[in-house]
Design a protein around this motif. Structure first.
Motif, short mmCIF file in Angstrom:
data_model
loop_
_atom_site.label_atom_id
_atom_site.label_comp_id
_atom_site.label_asym_id
_atom_site.label_seq_id
_atom_site.Cartn_x
_atom_site.Cartn_y
_atom_site.Cartn_z
N LEU A 159 9.62 -56.75 23.59
CA LEU A 159 10.28 -55.89 22.61
C LEU A 159 9.26 -55.37 21.60
CD1 LEU A 159 13.57 -56.71 20.72
CD2 LEU A 159 11.55 -55.99 19.48
N HIS A 160 8.42 -56.25 21.08
CA HIS A 160 7.42 -55.83 20.09
C HIS A 160 6.42 -54.85 20.70
CE1 HIS A 160 8.27 -59.76 17.66
NE2 HIS A 160 9.20 -58.86 17.51
N GLU A 161 6.00 -55.11 21.93
CA GLU A 161 5.08 -54.19 22.60
C GLU A 161 5.74 -52.83 22.81
OE1 GLU A 161 3.44 -55.90 26.13
OE2 GLU A 161 2.97 -57.80 25.16
N PHE A 162 7.02 -52.86 23.16
CA PHE A 162 7.78 -51.63 23.37
C PHE A 162 7.84 -50.82 22.07
CE2 PHE A 162 12.00 -49.57 23.16
CZ PHE A 162 11.95 -48.77 24.29
N ALA A 163 8.12 -51.49 20.96
CA ALA A 163 8.23 -50.81 19.68
C ALA A 163 6.89 -50.23 19.23
CB ALA A 163 8.76 -51.77 18.61
N MET A 164 5.79 -50.96 19.48
CA MET A 164 4.47 -50.46 19.12
C MET A 164 4.08 -49.26 19.98
SD MET A 164 2.05 -53.67 18.12
CE MET A 164 0.86 -52.59 17.33
N ALA A 165 4.46 -49.31 21.25
CA ALA A 165 4.19 -48.15 22.12
C ALA A 165 4.96 -46.94 21.63
CB ALA A 165 4.58 -48.49 23.56
N GLY A 166 6.18 -47.17 21.13
CA GLY A 166 6.97 -46.07 20.58
C GLY A 166 6.31 -45.43 19.38
N LEU A 167 5.70 -46.24 18.53
CA LEU A 167 4.97 -45.71 17.39
C LEU A 167 3.81 -44.83 17.85
CD1 LEU A 167 4.78 -48.90 15.13
CD2 LEU A 167 6.03 -46.80 14.59
N ALA A 168 3.05 -45.33 18.81
CA ALA A 168 1.91 -44.56 19.32
C ALA A 168 2.36 -43.25 19.95
CB ALA A 168 1.14 -45.39 20.34
N ASP A 169 3.47 -43.28 20.66
CA ASP A 169 3.99 -42.07 21.29
C ASP A 169 4.35 -41.01 20.25
OD1 ASP A 169 3.67 -43.22 23.76
OD2 ASP A 169 5.78 -43.73 24.03
N ARG A 170 4.97 -41.46 19.15
CA ARG A 170 5.36 -40.51 18.11
C ARG A 170 4.13 -39.84 17.50
NH1 ARG A 170 10.55 -41.52 15.78
NH2 ARG A 170 11.90 -42.13 17.53
N VAL A 171 3.11 -40.63 17.23
CA VAL A 171 1.90 -40.08 16.64
C VAL A 171 1.25 -39.07 17.59
CG1 VAL A 171 -0.42 -40.59 15.81
CG2 VAL A 171 1.48 -42.10 15.19
N ARG A 231 -2.23 -60.94 13.71
CA ARG A 231 -3.25 -61.92 13.32
C ARG A 231 -2.97 -63.28 13.96
NH1 ARG A 231 -4.06 -62.35 7.10
NH2 ARG A 231 -5.78 -63.64 7.87
N HIS A 232 -1.72 -63.53 14.32
CA HIS A 232 -1.35 -64.82 14.91
C HIS A 232 -0.69 -64.66 16.27
CE1 HIS A 232 -2.23 -66.43 10.94
NE2 HIS A 232 -1.42 -65.53 10.42
N ASP A 233 -0.78 -63.46 16.83
CA ASP A 233 -0.14 -63.17 18.11
C ASP A 233 -1.14 -62.43 18.99
OD1 ASP A 233 1.29 -61.91 20.24
OD2 ASP A 233 3.15 -62.05 19.10
N PRO A 234 -1.76 -63.11 19.96
CA PRO A 234 -2.80 -62.47 20.77
C PRO A 234 -2.34 -61.21 21.50
CG PRO A 234 -2.82 -64.85 21.08
CD PRO A 234 -1.60 -64.54 20.29
N ALA A 235 -1.10 -61.19 21.97
CA ALA A 235 -0.61 -60.01 22.69
C ALA A 235 -0.53 -58.80 21.76
CB ALA A 235 0.76 -60.29 23.30
N LEU A 236 0.01 -59.00 20.55
CA LEU A 236 0.06 -57.91 19.59
C LEU A 236 -1.34 -57.52 19.11
CD1 LEU A 236 3.15 -58.59 17.28
CD2 LEU A 236 2.90 -56.90 19.08
N ALA A 237 -2.20 -58.53 18.95
CA ALA A 237 -3.57 -58.24 18.53
C ALA A 237 -4.27 -57.34 19.55
CB ALA A 237 -4.35 -59.54 18.36
N ARG A 238 -4.00 -57.59 20.82
CA ARG A 238 -4.60 -56.76 21.87
C ARG A 238 -4.12 -55.31 21.74
NH1 ARG A 238 -2.26 -55.05 26.17
NH2 ARG A 238 -0.60 -56.62 26.07
#
Length: 204
Positions: free
Chosen positions: A55-67, A113-120
């Motif tokens: 879910l978090h990766e999906f939401a971050m991808a959505g941010l990148a898509d908007r930009v 900072r505490h989540d390797p997947a999000l950090a990537r």
């Protein structure tokens, strides 16, 4: 039976995730929370992600898509100087919509900072921004809007640092700087020998 428009559904879910983040933080942005927020079935949601991390990766991808979408729109500005400023400005919270999105992005950066997947993902997105800024600076040189002997790497590092610094100030201490001041600063950094283009709607 009506055919599902996956792009519309994707946007709907992205918006739901962002609302949950804004109202209750990362803990509220759960798969169960998105189901409740959207009224969609579990199967519809799990087509896009099935775990909290997804879910978090999906939401971050959505941010990148908007930009990226807004940068493509800004790339149609006819005037070359205005185009460069408009494209780079989409990386900053100079309007209400970009302020909202970058605030959400900051939440993910902190979590990373505490989540390797999000950090990537944060690292990948930062690399994409650096590549974009490199392209902008090189294009400005080719167009004669920057000196031919410009040190591209140094200029990109400087530009990136200014963008990040202004973004942080606008999001955390907006009383110290206005959107117009931030926009003017970016223009001076991008085009130090050019007059500042007239700004359109940056202070809304």
């Amino acid at each position: 039976m009506a055919r599902v428009n996956h792009e519309e559904r994707r946007r709907e879910i992205v918006e739901a995730v962002w609302r949950l983040l804004e109202n209750g933080g990362l803990e509220a942005a759960s798969v169960r929370g998105v189901i409740a927020e959207t009224g969609l079935s579990s199967g519809s949601i799990r087509y896009f992600f099935s775990t909290q991390a997804g879910l978090h990766e999906f939401a971050m991808a959505g941010l990148a898509d908007r930009v990226q979408e807004r940068i493509r729109d800004a790339a149609t500005v006819p005037d070359l100087a205005r185009r460069a400023v408009a494209m780079v400005s989409e990386l900053m919270p100079l309007r209400d919509d970009t302020e909202r999105e970058l605030g959400i992005w900051m939440t993910f950066v902190t979590k990373g900072r505490h989540d390797p997947a999000l950090a990537r993902i944060v690292t990948e997105q930062a690399g994409a921004v650096r590549e974009f800024l490199t392209t902008v600076v090189i294009d400005l040189i080719h167009l004669g809007l920057r000196p031919s002997d410009t040190d591209v790497d140094s200029e990109v590092t400087h530009l990136n640092a200014v963008i990040d610094g202004l973004t942080f100030e606008l999001l955390t201490t907006p009383g110290l700087i206005s959107r117009d001041q931030a926009g003017a600063t970016i223009h001076r950094v991008l085009l130090p020998d050019q007059g500042r283009p007239e700004q359109e709607g940056t202070s809304s």
